[in-house]
Scaffold this motif. Structure first.
Motif, PDB file in Angstrom:
ATOM      1  N   ALA A  72      -2.737 -29.959 -64.531  1.00  0.00           N
ATOM      2  CA  ALA A  72      -2.384 -29.474 -63.195  1.00  0.00           C
ATOM      3  C   ALA A  72      -3.442 -28.511 -62.674  1.00  0.00           C
ATOM      4  CB  ALA A  72      -1.022 -28.788 -63.243  1.00  0.00           C
ATOM      5  N   SER A  89      -6.010 -29.131 -59.493  1.00  0.00           N
ATOM      6  CA  SER A  89      -6.066 -28.140 -58.414  1.00  0.00           C
ATOM      7  C   SER A  89      -7.505 -27.686 -58.168  1.00  0.00           C
ATOM      8  CB  SER A  89      -5.188 -26.939 -58.768  1.00  0.00           C
ATOM      9  OG  SER A  89      -5.295 -25.925 -57.788  1.00  0.00           O
ATOM     10  N   SER A  92      -4.373 -32.933 -54.048  1.00  0.00           N
ATOM     11  CA  SER A  92      -2.933 -32.724 -53.943  1.00  0.00           C
ATOM     12  C   SER A  92      -2.241 -33.436 -55.094  1.00  0.00           C
ATOM     13  CB  SER A  92      -2.404 -33.265 -52.616  1.00  0.00           C
ATOM     14  OG  SER A  92      -3.013 -32.602 -51.535  1.00  0.00           O
ATOM     15  N   ALA A  93      -1.124 -32.892 -55.529  1.00  0.00           N
ATOM     16  CA  ALA A  93      -0.381 -33.513 -56.621  1.00  0.00           C
ATOM     17  C   ALA A  93       1.074 -33.082 -56.537  1.00  0.00           C
ATOM     18  CB  ALA A  93      -0.971 -33.116 -57.970  1.00  0.00           C
ATOM     19  N   ARG A  94       1.904 -33.857 -57.167  1.00  0.00           N
ATOM     20  CA  ARG A  94       3.310 -33.533 -57.290  1.00  0.00           C
ATOM     21  C   ARG A  94       3.552 -33.113 -58.742  1.00  0.00           C
ATOM     22  NH1 ARG A  94       7.545 -37.810 -54.925  1.00  0.00           N
ATOM     23  NH2 ARG A  94       6.115 -37.475 -53.162  1.00  0.00           N
ATOM     24  N   HIS A  95       4.104 -31.926 -58.924  1.00  0.00           N
ATOM     25  CA  HIS A  95       4.337 -31.401 -60.262  1.00  0.00           C
ATOM     26  C   HIS A  95       5.811 -31.510 -60.611  1.00  0.00           C
ATOM     27  CE1 HIS A  95       0.525 -28.625 -60.090  1.00  0.00           C
ATOM     28  NE2 HIS A  95       0.250 -29.911 -59.976  1.00  0.00           N
ATOM     29  N   TYR A 132       0.549 -23.899 -57.133  1.00  0.00           N
ATOM     30  CA  TYR A 132      -0.772 -24.224 -56.588  1.00  0.00           C
ATOM     31  C   TYR A 132      -0.627 -24.599 -55.120  1.00  0.00           C
ATOM     32  CZ  TYR A 132      -2.351 -24.435 -61.440  1.00  0.00           C
ATOM     33  OH  TYR A 132      -2.648 -24.133 -62.741  1.00  0.00           O
ATOM     34  N   LYS A 145      -1.927 -26.873 -53.245  1.00  0.00           N
ATOM     35  CA  LYS A 145      -1.813 -28.284 -52.871  1.00  0.00           C
ATOM     36  C   LYS A 145      -0.858 -29.058 -53.783  1.00  0.00           C
ATOM     37  CE  LYS A 145      -6.186 -28.968 -50.473  1.00  0.00           C
ATOM     38  NZ  LYS A 145      -7.375 -29.862 -50.315  1.00  0.00           N
ATOM     39  N   ALA A 146       0.043 -28.344 -54.423  1.00  0.00           N
ATOM     40  CA  ALA A 146       0.981 -29.005 -55.332  1.00  0.00           C
ATOM     41  C   ALA A 146       2.411 -28.800 -54.858  1.00  0.00           C
ATOM     42  CB  ALA A 146       0.818 -28.473 -56.739  1.00  0.00           C
TER      43      ALA A 146
END
Length: 286
Positions: free
Chosen positions: A17, A21, A26-29, A40, A42-43
């Motif tokens: 993660a 970042s 962007s990410a889904r945690h 974060y 963009k998370a």
């Protein structure tokens, strides 16, 4: 493309993660206890468990590529994996990058490797594109044994293990998540740069730390007896002891260049890991 990362409160997931970042992606945690997860910019943070529930399906909805860190050791880990994979299928996930285990087979000597083999097969059966990261035992684990217990103890004989640094596994996963289409339906075997016996690990750490750290080659019976100092269930004792019997059987030996192929640099050695861990405390002698 939407990517999701599980286990963001654990060692591998949290590092992946962070690396994602740092890349500005962007990410889904996903976390069972999101309040423990680092935030974060963009998370998006979702509460989700390794189960087949409306909450987990909703957390996975719209995800294209899922980085699935294997669940914590548990007698029902396989059922948890299957339920989570079913939830991913229902949510429309296309590609699963899964942290498996080196030489995972349903007949592996290391008992926990068997669940990894069955999980790999289930991911395939469900029709996902896949990337399996088959990491060997972690170098960090053996280093911790040396530093915390001042010994390595187990029935590994003179067997060797191509143990891998946890950081290398995380960095490989982060690279794959940036270009997942390049690694579809691939198996990557993640090893360190050397095959090491338990005595070699103990000797290296002894030399670098200027301590006497022995390797005690137990019989299987002695190994079970010594581990019963810690209250645990039988499956846990079996896993702990089979860590060493798998090494003795040769199942954890062998070297690959997969880490270098992905990262463009060699896998980290035990000496490098020691230097990273506490550069001012340990000897720099060769």
């Amino acid at each position: 493309m939407t990517i999701a990362i599980t286990g963001v409160t654990g060692n591998i997931g949290s590092r992946v993660a962070e690396l994602i970042s740092q890349k500005g992606l962007s990410a889904r945690h996903l976390a069972r206890s999101p309040e423990k997860a680092k935030k974060y910019a963009k998370a998006e943070l979702f509460k989700a468990s390794f189960d087949y529930s409306s909450q987990t399906i909703a957390a996975l909805k719209g995800v294209d590529t899922l980085f699935m860190v294997s669940a914590a050791e548990h007698p029902k880990r396989l059922q948890q994996h299957f339920a989570f994979i079913d939830a991913a299928k229902e949510a429309g996930v296309k590609h699963i990058i899964y942290t498996s285990f080196y030489n995972a087979r349903e007949q592996s000597v290391f008992t926990l490797a068997r669940d990894h083999a069955k999980t790999e097969n289930y991911i395939k059966e469900k029709g996902f594109a896949y990337t399996f990261l088959r990491d060997n035992f972690y170098l960090d684990f053996f280093l911790d044994l040396c530093l915390e217990n001042s010994e390595i103890r187990g029935p590994a004989g003179d067997g060797k293990v191509s143990a891998v640094a946890r950081e290398d596994v995380a960095e490989v996963a982060a690279v794959l998540l940036t270009q997942p289409e390049k690694w579809l339906d691939r198996v990557l075997n993640l090893t360190g740069p050397k095959e090491l016996s338990m005595s070699a690990i103990a000797e290296t750490v002894s030399h670098k730390t200027k301590q006497v750290i022995p390797y005690i080659d137990e019989t299987v019976e002695e190994a079970y007896a010594s581990r019963r100092a810690w209250p645990a269930q039988q499956w846990e004792y079996d896993a702990w002891v089979s860590t060493y019997t798998a090494i003795k059987a040769g199942e954890q030996a062998g070297l690959t260049s997969d880490i270098e192929r992905v990262l463009g640099r060699p896998a980290k050695s035990l000496e490098e890991l020691l230097k990273d861990r506490a550069p001012k405390s340990f000897s720099s002698d060769n």
